[in-house]
Design a protein around this motif. Structure first.
Motif, PDB file in Angstrom:
ATOM      1  N   GLY A   1       0.919  -1.201  -0.127  1.00 26.99           N
ATOM      2  CA  GLY A   1       0.150   0.077   0.062  1.00 26.99           C
ATOM      3  C   GLY A   1       0.772   1.329  -0.095  1.00 26.99           C
TER       4      GLY A   1
ATOM      5  N   THR B   1      -0.046  -3.571  11.617  1.00 34.94           N
ATOM      6  CA  THR B   1       0.659  -2.824  10.462  1.00 34.94           C
ATOM      7  C   THR B   1       1.551  -3.934   9.713  1.00 34.94           C
TER       8      THR B   1
ATOM      9  N   CYS C   1      -0.566  -6.751   7.993  1.00 28.35           N
ATOM     10  CA  CYS C   1      -1.444  -6.468   6.673  1.00 28.35           C
ATOM     11  C   CYS C   1      -0.397  -5.889   5.631  1.00 28.35           C
ATOM     12  N   ALA C   2       0.864  -5.168   6.015  1.00 26.32           N
ATOM     13  CA  ALA C   2       1.817  -5.092   4.762  1.00 26.32           C
ATOM     14  C   ALA C   2       2.383  -6.142   4.309  1.00 26.32           C
TER      15      ALA C   2
ATOM     16  N   ASP D   1      -0.639  -8.595   2.596  1.00 21.54           N
ATOM     17  CA  ASP D   1      -1.378  -7.932   1.738  1.00 21.54           C
ATOM     18  C   ASP D   1      -3.032  -7.981   2.105  1.00 21.54           C
TER      19      ASP D   1
ATOM     20  N   VAL E   1      -6.098  -6.113   3.924  1.00 19.24           N
ATOM     21  CA  VAL E   1      -6.960  -4.864   4.134  1.00 19.24           C
ATOM     22  C   VAL E   1      -7.555  -5.008   5.743  1.00 19.24           C
ATOM     23  N   HIS E   2      -7.183  -4.081   6.540  1.00 19.51           N
ATOM     24  CA  HIS E   2      -7.622  -4.062   7.977  1.00 19.51           C
ATOM     25  C   HIS E   2      -8.926  -3.514   7.825  1.00 19.51           C
TER      26      HIS E   2
ATOM     27  N   THR F   1      -8.258   1.867  11.358  1.00 16.63           N
ATOM     28  CA  THR F   1      -7.677   0.952  10.534  1.00 16.63           C
ATOM     29  C   THR F   1      -6.227   1.254  10.271  1.00 16.63           C
TER      30      THR F   1
ATOM     31  N   THR G   1      -4.887   0.264   7.444  1.00 20.00           N
ATOM     32  CA  THR G   1      -4.754   0.513   5.989  1.00 20.00           C
ATOM     33  C   THR G   1      -5.707   1.573   5.563  1.00 20.00           C
TER      34      THR G   1
ATOM     35  N   GLU H   1      -5.483   3.537   3.168  1.00 19.89           N
ATOM     36  CA  GLU H   1      -5.529   3.756   1.831  1.00 19.89           C
ATOM     37  C   GLU H   1      -6.572   2.610   1.167  1.00 19.89           C
ATOM     38  N   GLN H   2      -7.127   1.703   1.935  1.00 24.19           N
ATOM     39  CA  GLN H   2      -8.113   0.755   1.581  1.00 24.19           C
ATOM     40  C   GLN H   2      -8.878   0.500   2.366  1.00 24.19           C
TER      41      GLN H   2
END
Length: 736
Positions: free
Chosen positions: A393, A657, A660-661, A664, A666-667, A676, A678, A680-681
Motif C-alpha cells: 500500500g 501494520t 497487513c503489509a 497484503d 485490508v484491515h 484501520t 490500511t 488507503e484501502q
C-alpha cells in the motif's frame, strides 16, 4: 464492463498529471545525466585540481551516499509524504552541484560529491514512488516509456556534454548545468504536486537509521576498496567487514522491536519482494561488469579509441530503455513472472554471446551482446520495481521502492569487488612481476583477464532465472485489480469534497433483493459464512443485479472459527467428530483448505470484489496464531479481489501494520471503536457502539462522514440490527 483504453493523451505530459510527470522526468534526468557526464571529463578535472590517485573516490563516495540514503529516504517518505523528501533531494543535489562547480581541490570536490549523492539517494526512488502513487499499474505501462526516454537521452547527452564542456568550456559546467534543471524540477514539483498525508504522531527510528547508515557504509566501503586500498586478507580488510556485520546485526535487533522501523523486517518475508530485490541485485552485479570492463576490452584489446569504446557500451543503455518502455505490454498480458523470465533469457543469451569474443573480434561483436543484455535488464529491472510497488500500500511503497534500488546498489558494489578481484588475480599471475598499470599491459595479458569476467558474467546471469522462478506465478494480478485506479493523492479540486466514491451497504440482505439493489450499490453476503449456498442460488443473485453492483463475501467459518463457536449451530450438516479439532484458526488442515476452496468458488460465481476473514475474539495475537495466519495466507490461493481481515479483540497496532503489509491484507474495523492501519484501502463494518441493537446517532454518522472524507473509494458496511435505516441515513447525509 471493459476498462477504458489508456492512451498517451490520458497519461502523458499534456494530461492532468502531465506537470507532475514532467517534474519527475526532470528530477530523474538530473541523476541520469550525472551518472554519465563526469566520466569523460575526469582527465580535465585531474589536470586542474590534481589528485590523480584520489579521483576514483569521485564515483565511490557518490555511490556510497546514494546507496545508504535510499532506504532511509523511503521510510521517511512513507511517514511524511513524497513531496518533502523529493524537494529535499533536489535541494541537496542542486547545492552539491553548485559546490562541486566551485571546488578548489580534489578533497573538496569529493566532499561535495558526497552531498550530491545524498540528494540523488532521494530523487531517484522518490521519482519512481510518485509515479507508482499517481498512476495505476496499466497506466505505468505507458508512463514507463517516458521514464525510459530520460535514461536513453542521458546515455547519449551525458557523455557528449561532458566532452564538450571539458574540451571547449570548463569541466565545472558539468555541475553548473544541473542548476537550471534542478530549479525547474523543484518549482514544478512544489507548485503542481499535492498529496494528502494523514497527520499523526510518528515514532522515528533514529537508532535504526544510524545503524543502517553506518553498517551499510562500512559494508559498501569494504567491497569497493578491498583489493585496491588494502588486501582482502589484511587487518583493515577483515576488520571493516566484521564491524559492518556487527552493526547490521544490531540493526536487525533494533528493527524487530522498533514501533516504526526504518526498514521493516517483513520486507524480507514477502516472496514477491524477495524475487524483485534479488533480481535487482543480480542486475547490479552484471551491469557493473559491463560498464567497467567492456570499454576497457574495446580499448586495451581491440585497439579502439575511447569514443568508439564508449559506443560499444552505449548499446546496453539503448537496449535497456527500449525494453523498459515496452515491458508493460508483456507484464499486463502474460504476467510479471513470465516477463522477468523472458528478460532473464535475454541476459543469458547476451552473456553467452560475449564468450566467443576475442582479440580478433569486430566491435559490433562486442556491442551486440551488450545490446541484448540491455534488453534483458529492461525486462527484469523495470517490471521488478513496478511489481514491488504494487504489492504494498501507499504507506509502504517508499520502503519497497527504496529497498529495490538499494539491492541494485549493493549488487553494483559486489560486482566491483568480485570482478575486480578476478581481473587483478589473473593479471598478477600473467604479468610475472611486471607493472600492472593499464598503459603497460599488453593486449595478450589483458584479454584473458577480462574474458574471465565475461565467463563469470555468464554464470551470474543464470541467477536471474532463479529470481524469476522465485516470483509468484500470479504476482501483480491482485495489485492490478486493487490498484487499477490511482490512489488519488494528486489534487483534483472539484472531486475532493464529494462522496460519490463511498460505497454504502449492508452485511446481509435485509429486504428483498430487487428492493436492496435500488437502495445500495454493494452487499456483503453472510450466507457464505455459516454454510455456503449452492452455486445455482449464487448465480441467480449475480444475474439479478444491475451492472456495477458489487458483492463481497464472508469466508466460511470453518476457516476462521474453531468448532466450539456457537456460530456452528447454524450449519445444516454438523461437523463430523473427526474434524472438530482440525477447523478454524487458519489451520492448514484438509477441512480448512477445502472450506477455503469452497469460499473461493462462491467468490468466483458472485464475481465478488473482496473476501472477508472475520476472526472471533478468541483468536488472540499469540505467536501460534500469528504463525498460522502467516502460513495460511502465504500458501493458499488468493481470491480475485481484495482479501479483508477483521481481527477482534486487542491487537498491537505495530503487529497489525506488519501483518497487513506483509500479507497484503485490508484491515477491517468498526471506526466507532478503533482505526484501520490500511487507510488507503478502507473497509468499515459498523456493529453498533453499544451492541447489535444500537441505532447510530446523527453525531456518529457525521463523524463517520468525516472519517471517510478524502479516502480513496471507501466501503462502509452496516452490521447492526437496525442497519437498513442507519445506512440510508448515512447515504442521505453524504448526498446532502
Amino acid at each position: 464492463m471493459s476498462a477504458p483504453e489508456i492512451t498517451r493523451a490520458s497519461v502523458g505530459l499534456r494530461s492532468e498529471r502531465g506537470p507532475i510527470l514532467l517534474a519527475v522526468m526532470l528530477s530523474i534526468g538530473l541523476v541520469a545525466i550525472d551518472s554519465t557526464i563526469l566520466a569523460t571529463a575526469v582527465p580535465a578535472v585531474v589536470d586542474d585540481l590534481g589528485g590523480f590517485t584520489s579521483f576514483p573516490w569521485l564515483f565511490s563516495i557518490y555511490l556510497l551516499a546514494q546507496a545508504v540514503a535510499v532506504p532511509i529516504y523511503g521510510k521517511v517518505a512513507d511517514l511524511y509524504g513524497r513531496k518533502p523528501v523529493m524537494l529535499l533531494g533536489i535541494g541537496l543535489f542542486v547545492l552539491g552541484s553548485l559546490l562541486c562547480g566551485i571546488a578548489w581541490s580534489m578533497p573538496a570536490l569529493i566532499v561535495f560529491r558526497l552531498l550530491q549523492g545524498l540528494g540523488a539517494g532521494a530523487v531517484q526512488p522518490m521519482g519512481m514512488t510518485i509515479v507508482g502513487d499517481i498512476y495505476s499499474m496499466e497506466e505505468r505501462a505507458k508512463v514507463q516509456g517516458y521514464i525510459a526516454s530520460v535514461w536513453a537521452t542521458a546515455s547519449i547527452v551525458g557523455p557528449t556534454l561532458g566532452g564538450v564542456f571539458a574540451d571547449y568550456l570548463s569541466w565545472r559546467w558539468i555541475f553548473f548545468v544541473n542548476l537550471p534543471l534542478g530549479i525547474a524540477a523543484g518549482w514544478v514539483m512544489w507548485r503542481r504536486f499535492d498529496e494528502r498525508v494523514e497527520p499523526r504522531k510518528h515514532s522515528i527510528d533514529y537508532l535504526g537509521a544510524v545503524l543502517l547508515a553506518a553498517g551499510g557504509t562500512l559494508l559498501l566501503l569494504g567491497l569497493l576498496e578491498g583489493g585496491v586500498r588494502w588486501e582482502w586478507a589484511s587487518v583493515p580488510g577483515v576488520a571493516i567487514f566484521v564491524v559492518a556485520a556487527l552493526l547490521l546485526a544490531a540493526f536487525v535487533g533494533v528493527e524487530s522491536r522498533a514501533p516504526e522501523p526504518v526498514l521493516p523486517l517483513w520486507i524480507f518475508r514477502r516472496r514477491v519482494l524477495n524475487a524483485s530485490n534479488s533480481g535487482a541485485f543480480v542486475v547490479g552485479v552484471l551491469m557493473l561488469g559491463l560498464t567497467s570492463y567492456v570499454p576497457l576490452y574495446a580499448q586495451g584489446v581491440l585497439g579502439h579509441g575511447a569514443l568508439v569504446a564508449g559506443l560499444a557500451l552505449a548499446s546496453m543503455t539503448i537496449g535497456w530503455p527500449i525494453a523498459a518502455s515496452t515491458s508493460g505490454r508483456f507484464y499486463l498480458s502474460m504476467g510479471f513472472r513470465k516477463t522477468v523470465l523472458m528478460g532473464s533469457l535475454f541476459v543469458i543469451a547476451g552473456a553467452a554471446l560475449l564468450l566467443p569474443v576475442n582479440a580478433d573480434s569486430a566491435l559490433w561483436q562486442l556491442a551486440l551482446p551488450c545490446f541484448v543484455m540491455g534488453i534483458g535488464f529492461g525486462y527484469v529491472a523495470s517490471p521488478g520495481v513496478i511489481v514491488a510497488q504494487s504489492s504494498v500500500g501507499w504507506q509502504h511503497r517508499g520502503v519497497a521502492t527504496g529497498t529495490n534500488m538499494f539491492s541494485r546498489s549493493m549488487g553494483s558494489a559486489v560486482g566491483v569487488a568480485v570482478f575486480g578481484a578476478i581481473v587483478n588475480s589473473r593479471l598478477a599471475g600473467s604479468a610475472e612481476g611486471a607493472s600492472l598499470d593499464l598503459e603497460h599491459l599488453s593486449a595478450g595479458v589483458l584479454a584473458p583477464a577480462i574474458h574471465l569476467v565475461f565467463v563469470c558474467s555468464a554464470v551470474v546471469a543464470l541467477a536471474l532465472l532463479l529470481s524469476g522462478l522465485l516470483m509468484p506465478p500470479h504476482a501483480g494480478e491482485e495489485a492490478r485489480r486493487l490498484l487499477s485506479r490511482p490512489i488519488g493523492r494528486t489534487r483534483r479540486p472539484p472531486e475532493r469534497v464529494e462522496h460519490v466514491d463511498v460505497r454504502v451497504g449492508l452485511c446481509g440482505w435485509t429486504v428483498s433483493q430487487s428492493s436492496y439493489v435500488r437502495r445500495f450499490p454493494v452487499v456483503e453476503v453472510q450466507h457464505t459464512f455459516y454454510e455456503p449456498p449452492a452455486d445455482a442460488l449464487l448465480a441467480r443473485w449475480r444475474a439479478q443485479v444491475p451492472p456495477g453492483f458489487e458483492f463481497t463475501i464472508k469466508a466460511w467459518q470453518v476457516v476462521t472459527h474453531e468448532s466450539n463457536s456457537p456460530t456452528y449451530r447454524r450449519m445444516k450438516q454438523p461437523l463430523p467428530a473427526s474434524a472438530r479439532g482440525q477447523v478454524g484458526a487458519f489451520r492448514t488442515t484438509p477441512p480448512v483448505l477445502a472450506a477455503w476452496q469452497r469460499t473461493l468458488e462462491c467468490a468466483r460465481v458472485l464475481q465478488a470484489t473482496a473476501v472477508l476473514l472475520q476472526c472471533p475474539k478468541s483468536f488472540r495475537p499469540t505467536a501460534e496464531n500469528v504463525a498460522r495466519l502467516r502460513t495460511f495466507v502465504s500458501q493458499v490461493e488468493r481470491p480475485t479481489g481484495r482479501l479483508l481481515w477483521e481481527p477482534r479483540g486487542e491487537w498491537p497496532t505495530q503487529l497489525l501494520t506488519e501483518l497487513c503489509a506483509e500479507l497484503d491484507l485490508v484491515h477491517v474495523v468498526d471506526p466507532m471503536q478503533t482505526e484501520t492501519v490500511t487507510p488507503e484501502q478502507t473497509y468499515y463494518r459498523l456493529h453498533g457502539t453499544t451492541g447489535s441493537r444500537h441505532v447510530h446517532t446523527d453525531d456518529e454518522l457525521r463523524r463517520l462522514r468525516d472519517l471517510v472524507d478524502g479516502r480513496p473509494s471507501p466501503y462502509v458496511m452496516f452490521n447492526n440490527l437496525p442497519r437498513t435505516g442507519d445506512a440510508e441515513r448515512f447515504r442521505d447525509l453524504l448526498s446532502g
